[in-house]
Scaffold this motif. Sequence first.
Motif, PDB file in Angstrom:
ATOM      1  N   LEU A  35    -118.199  85.225 -60.390  1.00  0.00           N
ATOM      2  CA  LEU A  35    -118.721  83.857 -60.380  1.00  0.00           C
ATOM      3  C   LEU A  35    -117.690  82.836 -60.849  1.00  0.00           C
ATOM      4  O   LEU A  35    -117.813  81.645 -60.566  1.00  0.00           O
ATOM      5  CB  LEU A  35    -119.967  83.756 -61.262  1.00  0.00           C
ATOM      6  CG  LEU A  35    -121.261  84.313 -60.663  1.00  0.00           C
ATOM      7  CD1 LEU A  35    -122.373  84.304 -61.699  1.00  0.00           C
ATOM      8  CD2 LEU A  35    -121.667  83.509 -59.435  1.00  0.00           C
ATOM      9  N   VAL A  93    -125.792  81.599 -66.621  1.00  0.00           N
ATOM     10  CA  VAL A  93    -125.958  81.738 -65.174  1.00  0.00           C
ATOM     11  C   VAL A  93    -127.422  81.497 -64.809  1.00  0.00           C
ATOM     12  O   VAL A  93    -128.308  81.519 -65.672  1.00  0.00           O
ATOM     13  CB  VAL A  93    -125.532  83.143 -64.683  1.00  0.00           C
ATOM     14  CG1 VAL A  93    -124.046  83.364 -64.867  1.00  0.00           C
ATOM     15  CG2 VAL A  93    -126.336  84.233 -65.397  1.00  0.00           C
ATOM     16  N   ASP A 103    -120.794  82.051 -54.532  1.00  0.00           N
ATOM     17  CA  ASP A 103    -121.123  81.653 -55.903  1.00  0.00           C
ATOM     18  C   ASP A 103    -122.521  82.119 -56.312  1.00  0.00           C
ATOM     19  O   ASP A 103    -123.119  81.587 -57.249  1.00  0.00           O
ATOM     20  CB  ASP A 103    -121.003  80.142 -56.076  1.00  0.00           C
ATOM     21  CG  ASP A 103    -121.948  79.370 -55.160  1.00  0.00           C
ATOM     22  OD1 ASP A 103    -122.600  80.004 -54.293  1.00  0.00           O
ATOM     23  OD2 ASP A 103    -122.032  78.131 -55.302  1.00  0.00           O
ATOM     24  N   ARG A 104    -123.048  83.109 -55.614  1.00  0.00           N
ATOM     25  CA  ARG A 104    -124.316  83.765 -55.970  1.00  0.00           C
ATOM     26  C   ARG A 104    -124.305  85.159 -55.346  1.00  0.00           C
ATOM     27  O   ARG A 104    -123.729  85.356 -54.265  1.00  0.00           O
ATOM     28  CB  ARG A 104    -125.517  82.950 -55.509  1.00  0.00           C
ATOM     29  CG  ARG A 104    -125.677  82.852 -54.016  1.00  0.00           C
ATOM     30  CD  ARG A 104    -126.683  81.810 -53.599  1.00  0.00           C
ATOM     31  NE  ARG A 104    -126.183  80.458 -53.822  1.00  0.00           N
ATOM     32  CZ  ARG A 104    -126.740  79.363 -53.290  1.00  0.00           C
ATOM     33  NH1 ARG A 104    -127.834  79.468 -52.567  1.00  0.00           N
ATOM     34  NH2 ARG A 104    -126.226  78.176 -53.515  1.00  0.00           N
ATOM     35  N   LYS A 154    -124.271  80.598 -60.137  1.00  0.00           N
ATOM     36  CA  LYS A 154    -123.874  79.523 -61.048  1.00  0.00           C
ATOM     37  C   LYS A 154    -125.043  78.584 -61.267  1.00  0.00           C
ATOM     38  O   LYS A 154    -125.831  78.328 -60.345  1.00  0.00           O
ATOM     39  CB  LYS A 154    -122.686  78.751 -60.476  1.00  0.00           C
ATOM     40  CG  LYS A 154    -121.371  79.518 -60.520  1.00  0.00           C
ATOM     41  CD  LYS A 154    -120.227  78.612 -60.040  1.00  0.00           C
ATOM     42  CE  LYS A 154    -118.893  79.328 -60.162  1.00  0.00           C
ATOM     43  NZ  LYS A 154    -117.774  78.463 -59.729  1.00  0.00           N
ATOM     44  N   ARG A 155    -125.162  78.079 -62.477  1.00  0.00           N
ATOM     45  CA  ARG A 155    -126.203  77.109 -62.754  1.00  0.00           C
ATOM     46  C   ARG A 155    -125.890  75.781 -62.046  1.00  0.00           C
ATOM     47  O   ARG A 155    -124.728  75.355 -61.997  1.00  0.00           O
ATOM     48  CB  ARG A 155    -126.319  76.865 -64.242  1.00  0.00           C
ATOM     49  CG  ARG A 155    -126.973  78.023 -65.015  1.00  0.00           C
ATOM     50  CD  ARG A 155    -127.000  77.756 -66.495  1.00  0.00           C
ATOM     51  NE  ARG A 155    -127.688  78.806 -67.217  1.00  0.00           N
ATOM     52  CZ  ARG A 155    -127.688  78.940 -68.543  1.00  0.00           C
ATOM     53  NH1 ARG A 155    -127.015  78.057 -69.284  1.00  0.00           N
ATOM     54  NH2 ARG A 155    -128.339  79.945 -69.120  1.00  0.00           N
ATOM     55  N   ILE A 203    -117.181  81.882 -63.910  1.00  0.00           N
ATOM     56  CA  ILE A 203    -117.639  81.118 -65.072  1.00  0.00           C
ATOM     57  C   ILE A 203    -116.755  81.452 -66.274  1.00  0.00           C
ATOM     58  O   ILE A 203    -115.932  82.370 -66.213  1.00  0.00           O
ATOM     59  CB  ILE A 203    -119.115  81.429 -65.395  1.00  0.00           C
ATOM     60  CG1 ILE A 203    -119.288  82.916 -65.723  1.00  0.00           C
ATOM     61  CG2 ILE A 203    -120.003  81.014 -64.228  1.00  0.00           C
ATOM     62  CD1 ILE A 203    -120.698  83.308 -66.128  1.00  0.00           C
ATOM     63  N   LEU A 208    -120.624  88.674 -62.789  1.00  0.00           N
ATOM     64  CA  LEU A 208    -120.242  87.668 -63.779  1.00  0.00           C
ATOM     65  C   LEU A 208    -118.774  87.265 -63.633  1.00  0.00           C
ATOM     66  O   LEU A 208    -118.429  86.083 -63.678  1.00  0.00           O
ATOM     67  CB  LEU A 208    -120.516  88.191 -65.189  1.00  0.00           C
ATOM     68  CG  LEU A 208    -121.994  88.323 -65.576  1.00  0.00           C
ATOM     69  CD1 LEU A 208    -122.141  89.122 -66.871  1.00  0.00           C
ATOM     70  CD2 LEU A 208    -122.651  86.947 -65.723  1.00  0.00           C
TER      71      LEU A 208
END
Length: 276
Positions: free
Chosen positions: A117, A171, A198-199, A273-274, A119, A114
């Motif tokens: 990422l 996410v 990013d994943r 990430k979405r 975010i 987390l």
Amino acid sequence: MFRYSLTRAVGRLCRAEEWVGVVLATALAACAPVPPAVNQAAVQPANQASAPAAVRPADGPLPVPPNLVALAQPAGQKRLTASAASQSYWPLSQYFETQRNEAYCSVASSVMALNALGIRRPESSQYADFPFFSQEDFFHGIDPQVANAAQVSKEGMTLDQLSAALSTFPVEVRKYHGADLSLDQFRDLVRTTTQHNDRFVLLNFRRVEIGETGGGHWSPLAAYDAASDSALLLDVARYKYPAVWVPVTQLYAAALAVDSVSGLSRGIVVIGKRPN
């Protein structure tokens, strides 16, 4: 009379200097380094057992199995620098954590990912002025029926349980039971995911299949090396094992192992990430 008094005074001074010398020597002796451990062992009773730490290797609290390669070793470092699929390593290593207790491997792996990422982070109970995902605050927004700190501290989390818990955060979460993947699919999933920053792959596996001591465990996979067909496991139980390269065939077998709580195979959760 004067000569006699002078002689007595000189005598007192000499004795005073001797006393100061004794005190100084005693003080210096107290500050001296402790004798080497080998000398202490020589005076230990014959029936006194040696401390466990004395026989543990320098690269980890438990010996690294011969089929694995520690990242800290030259061969392990060479694999990382030569790997074309190592983009996950850099952000994950920046937020590498040790699990708070022996059942928090899923939580430590999750907060690493987390934070890595990039975010938006929540307020932290530990760092008032700096938002941060932490093991202490991980369960604050999660439905206790899905997972709660007390239960996880005793049992850990299954693949389905962690997938549901992570879905609480902003996410994208994908889960794969080992039994639903072929070896080639498992390898491709690890390779393609570790090519990105990013994943991330969070692996749920059983230690015995990779030659380690212990049962079920969670840790991120941070890189894949095609030449050796191995993946880099960033073990969050850093008090037990260091980061190691593991043959993919053994990781796959470890992900196929059945979780005794769920009755299902272990496997992989990919967190990213979405999409916009």
